[in-house]
Every structure is written in structure tokens, then in C-alpha cells.
Scaffold this motif. Structure first.
Motif, PDB file in Angstrom:
ATOM      1  N   SER A   1       0.807  -1.053  -0.023  1.00 17.87           N
ATOM      2  CA  SER A   1       0.580   0.233  -0.158  1.00 17.87           C
ATOM      3  C   SER A   1       1.246   1.227   0.386  1.00 17.87           C
ATOM      4  CB  SER A   1      -1.217  -0.217   0.781  1.00 17.87           C
ATOM      5  OG  SER A   1      -0.354  -0.078   2.298  1.00 17.87           O
ATOM      6  N   LYS A   2       2.068   1.331   0.998  1.00 15.86           N
ATOM      7  CA  LYS A   2       2.947   2.307   0.484  1.00 15.86           C
ATOM      8  C   LYS A   2       3.332   2.814  -0.146  1.00 15.86           C
ATOM      9  CE  LYS A   2       1.870   3.662   4.917  1.00 15.86           C
ATOM     10  NZ  LYS A   2       1.801   4.695   5.477  1.00 15.86           N
TER      11      LYS A   2
ATOM     12  N   ASP B   1       1.403   4.400  -2.463  1.00 14.89           N
ATOM     13  CA  ASP B   1       1.652   5.691  -2.786  1.00 14.89           C
ATOM     14  C   ASP B   1       2.161   6.383  -3.153  1.00 14.89           C
ATOM     15  OD1 ASP B   1      -1.385   4.807  -1.103  1.00 14.89           O
ATOM     16  OD2 ASP B   1      -0.356   5.480   1.042  1.00 14.89           O
TER      17      ASP B   1
ATOM     18  N   THR C   1       2.277   6.318  -6.899  1.00 16.48           N
ATOM     19  CA  THR C   1       1.123   7.253  -7.139  1.00 16.48           C
ATOM     20  C   THR C   1       1.513   8.478  -7.463  1.00 16.48           C
ATOM     21  OG1 THR C   1      -0.755   5.369  -6.904  1.00 16.48           O
ATOM     22  CG2 THR C   1      -1.435   7.448  -7.051  1.00 16.48           C
TER      23      THR C   1
ATOM     24  N   ALA D   1       3.124   9.776   1.797  1.00 17.50           N
ATOM     25  CA  ALA D   1       3.329   8.438   2.060  1.00 17.50           C
ATOM     26  C   ALA D   1       3.593   7.471   3.472  1.00 17.50           C
ATOM     27  CB  ALA D   1       4.282   7.470   1.448  1.00 17.50           C
TER      28      ALA D   1
ATOM     29  N   PHE E   1      -5.831   8.439  -1.991  1.00 18.18           N
ATOM     30  CA  PHE E   1      -5.601   8.991  -1.387  1.00 18.18           C
ATOM     31  C   PHE E   1      -6.824   9.148   0.008  1.00 18.18           C
ATOM     32  CE2 PHE E   1      -1.826   9.304  -3.294  1.00 18.18           C
ATOM     33  CZ  PHE E   1      -0.659   7.996  -2.423  1.00 18.18           C
TER      34      PHE E   1
END
Length: 212
Positions: A29-30, A33, A36, A114, A209
Motif C-alpha cells: 500500500s505504501k 502511494d 502514484t 506517504a 488517497f
């Protein structure tokens, strides 16, 4: 591919996120982030560099040669057993060339948003940069871009075209930040949360986010 962020939602993107996550020992997930936020910034920096004849020629030479998209053909092999140090060294050189003196500012901004340390952000970017160059090379082949003149259209298309000038100005501001942190924070907040326009790049980022 309609845009660089669409890449992260594709099967190829999931492979990249998973591989980079494992390589850098960061949660997926990080990692997602960071990528992205980072990919549009890197693309914007490349577009700016390609605005000069010398920059455009250099980028065209890279994506028609070493970075012609071949790296995408065997991502499983790239990530199995750890990414080769030559690839990471290559990524470091790409970041230095593309971001120049703004590299630390960009890494710090991504780290703050992030929620991971800047060293981890730097590692993620080093692995991702050669892959991003491969994406550019692959797109250049598909769109028959064979000269520096076609680069602006290629990069603009991957960033979402000219309909997102507001978001583009935010990304430009990140690259132009003087390092005091305030501009970066303001810009990131606008891109990731405060932007009322939910279409285009800002909307995609804000949605991913959760508007934070």
C-alpha cells in the motif's frame, strides 16, 4: 494506455508494485502511494527536460536504445531473487539526470505524504525509474515516435494531455520548490486533498488517497 497512472491499475502495474514492494521491504500500500505520486512528478520532469533540443535528443536516444521497453518483457525475472544492482545504479543515474538538484526535495515531499522515510522513498524510485523509462520506450514504439519532435506529445499523453493544466502546475511547483518544505506541503495538500476538481490527475490522486 490513456495515462501513466492507469499503469498502476493494470496487471503490469500490480506486478511492478508487488516487485518493488518486495525489493524495498515496504508494504504494497505504501509502495503504491509513493509510485502514484512519484510517476507523474518524474514524467513532468522528463517533459520539462525534453523541452530543450539537447534534452529531447538525449531522452529519445535513451528510449530508442537501452530503455526501449525490453525490461517490461521479464519483470518476473527482474524481481526474482532481488533486483540486479546494475538496474538500481541505472535508476539512480536516471533520477539524478531527470530531477537534478530537486531530487532531495521531491523525495522529502513523497516521504511526508506517504508516511515512510525518505531513504525508503529513494529506494522505491531507484527501482521504479528504469521501469518507467521502459514504459516510455514501449509507448514510443507503439506510437511510432522515432524523433525528438514526437516526445512532447508522447509525454503529454501519458500525463493526461492538456486538460489538466491545474494539476500540472501543482506538479511543476513540487519540482520548483526551494526546499523549505512549505511549498511542497501546500502543493501536495492541494493535489491530494484540497483540489475541488475531481477529474483528471488531481481526482485520481485524491481518490486513491482518500482525500487526505
Amino acid at each position: 494506455m490513456s495515462g501513466i497512472l492507469d499503469l498502476l491499475n493494470s496487471d503490469l502495474g500490480k506486478t511492478i508494485i508487488s516487485g518493488v514492494s518486495n525489493q524495498t521491504n515496504q508494504p504494497q500500500s505504501k509502495t503504491q502511494d509513493v509510485l502514484t505520486m512519484a510517476l507523474p512528478v518524474l514524467m513532468t520532469a522528463m517533459k520539462r527536460n525534453a523541452a530543450t533540443p539537447e534534452g529531447a535528443e538525449g531522452l529519445m536516444s535513451a528510449i530508442s536504445g537501452k530503455h526501449n521497453g525490453g525490461i517490461l518483457d521479464n519483470l518476473g525475472g527482474l524481481f526474482s531473487g532481488g533486483v540486479d544492482s546494475n538496474v538500481i545504479d541505472d535508476g539512480s543515474k536516471i533520477l539524478s539526470h531527470v530531477l537534478g538538484g530537486k531530487q532531495q526535495n521531491v523525495e522529502n515531499a513523497l516521504s511526508q505524504k506517504a508516511g515512510i522515510d525518505s531513504n525508503s522513498v529513494a529506494q522505491i524510485l531507484k527501482v521504479a525509474a528504469p521501469i518507467l523509462m521502459g514504459v516510455l520506450g514501449n509507448q514510443a514504439k507503439q506510437q511510432n515516435v522515432s524523433s525528438a519532435n514526437g516526445l512532447e506529445g508522447l509525454l503529454g499523453g501519458l500525463l493526461g494531455g492538456n486538460s489538466q493544466q491545474q494539476e500540472q502546475s501543482f506538479l511543476e511547483s513540487i519540482l520548483d520548490a526551494d526546499g523549505d518544505g512549505s511549498v511542497i506541503d501546500d502543493v501536495a495538500d492541494m493535489v491530494l486533498g484540497g483540489n475541488k476538481n475531481k477529474s483528471g490527475l488531481g481526482g485520481m490522486l485524491g481518490g486513491l488517497f482518500g482525500g487526505k
